[in-house]
Design a protein around this motif. Structure first.
Motif, short mmCIF file in Angstrom:
data_model
loop_
_atom_site.label_atom_id
_atom_site.label_comp_id
_atom_site.label_asym_id
_atom_site.label_seq_id
_atom_site.Cartn_x
_atom_site.Cartn_y
_atom_site.Cartn_z
N GLY A 1 0.81 -1.21 0.00
CA GLY A 1 0.00 0.00 0.00
C GLY A 1 0.84 1.26 0.00
O GLY A 1 0.52 2.23 -0.67
N LEU A 2 1.93 1.24 0.73
CA LEU A 2 2.82 2.40 0.77
C LEU A 2 3.47 2.65 -0.58
O LEU A 2 3.56 3.78 -1.04
N THR A 3 3.92 1.58 -1.23
CA THR A 3 4.59 1.76 -2.51
C THR A 3 3.60 2.16 -3.59
O THR A 3 3.93 2.94 -4.48
N ARG A 4 2.36 1.63 -3.56
CA ARG A 4 1.36 2.03 -4.55
C ARG A 4 0.96 3.49 -4.37
O ARG A 4 0.64 4.16 -5.32
N ALA A 5 1.00 3.96 -3.13
CA ALA A 5 0.60 5.34 -2.86
C ALA A 5 1.69 6.33 -3.26
O ALA A 5 1.50 7.53 -3.15
N GLY A 6 2.83 5.83 -3.71
CA GLY A 6 3.90 6.72 -4.17
C GLY A 6 4.84 7.14 -3.07
O GLY A 6 5.59 8.08 -3.22
N THR A 7 4.81 6.47 -1.94
CA THR A 7 5.71 6.78 -0.84
C THR A 7 7.15 6.57 -1.28
O THR A 7 7.44 5.65 -2.03
N ASP A 8 8.04 7.42 -0.82
CA ASP A 8 9.46 7.30 -1.16
C ASP A 8 10.01 5.99 -0.59
O ASP A 8 10.21 5.87 0.61
N THR A 9 10.23 5.02 -1.45
CA THR A 9 10.67 3.70 -1.00
C THR A 9 12.16 3.68 -0.65
O THR A 9 12.66 2.67 -0.18
N LYS A 10 12.86 4.77 -0.85
CA LYS A 10 14.28 4.82 -0.52
C LYS A 10 14.52 5.39 0.88
O LYS A 10 15.64 5.49 1.31
N SER A 11 13.47 5.76 1.56
CA SER A 11 13.65 6.34 2.88
C SER A 11 14.05 5.28 3.89
O SER A 11 13.64 4.13 3.80
N THR A 12 14.86 5.66 4.82
CA THR A 12 15.33 4.73 5.85
C THR A 12 14.18 4.20 6.68
O THR A 12 14.14 3.02 7.00
N SER A 13 13.23 5.04 7.02
CA SER A 13 12.12 4.59 7.86
C SER A 13 11.30 3.52 7.15
O SER A 13 10.85 2.56 7.76
N LEU A 14 11.10 3.64 5.85
CA LEU A 14 10.37 2.62 5.11
C LEU A 14 11.16 1.33 5.05
O LEU A 14 10.62 0.25 5.21
#
Length: 100
Positions: A71-84
């Motif tokens: 869901g996070l990646t589909r929503a366009g969340t920055d997948t390179k962030s450390t928290s993710l």
């Protein structure tokens, strides 16, 4: 991805990104052109071995990802962030530690 239509759409786009015709992909995967057409359209009932053959032919891999991460990646969340990355690591199954 949660529906056959979404799977079909992703396969179609991957095929087009590789400049392959449906006939070329079907031949390479060892399936009929009609089967591929139905799958790309989100119709029918695809066998797992057929899906795996298509993925291999496209140079793709089947992975199981927790829904919250998908869901996070589909929503366009920055997948390179450390928290993710930390969240993904926390949610992914850990290999068993035999012998300990």
């Amino acid at each position: 991805m949660t529906t056959l239509a979404e799977v079909g759409s992703i396969l179609r786009q991957a095929r087009k990104d590789r400049a392959m015709t449906a006939s070329e992909l079907a031949l390479k995967a060892g399936i009929s052109r009609n089967t591929l057409g139905a799958l790309e359209a989100g119709r029918g009932n695809v066998e797992l071995n057929t899906l795996l053959a298509l993925l291999k032919s496209l140079g793709l891999e089947l992975q199981f990802v927790p829904r919250v991460v998908a869901g996070l990646t589909r929503a366009g969340t920055d997948t390179k962030s450390t928290s993710l990355q930390d969240e993904v690591s926390r949610l992914m199954p850990q290999p068993s530690r035999r012998g300990r």
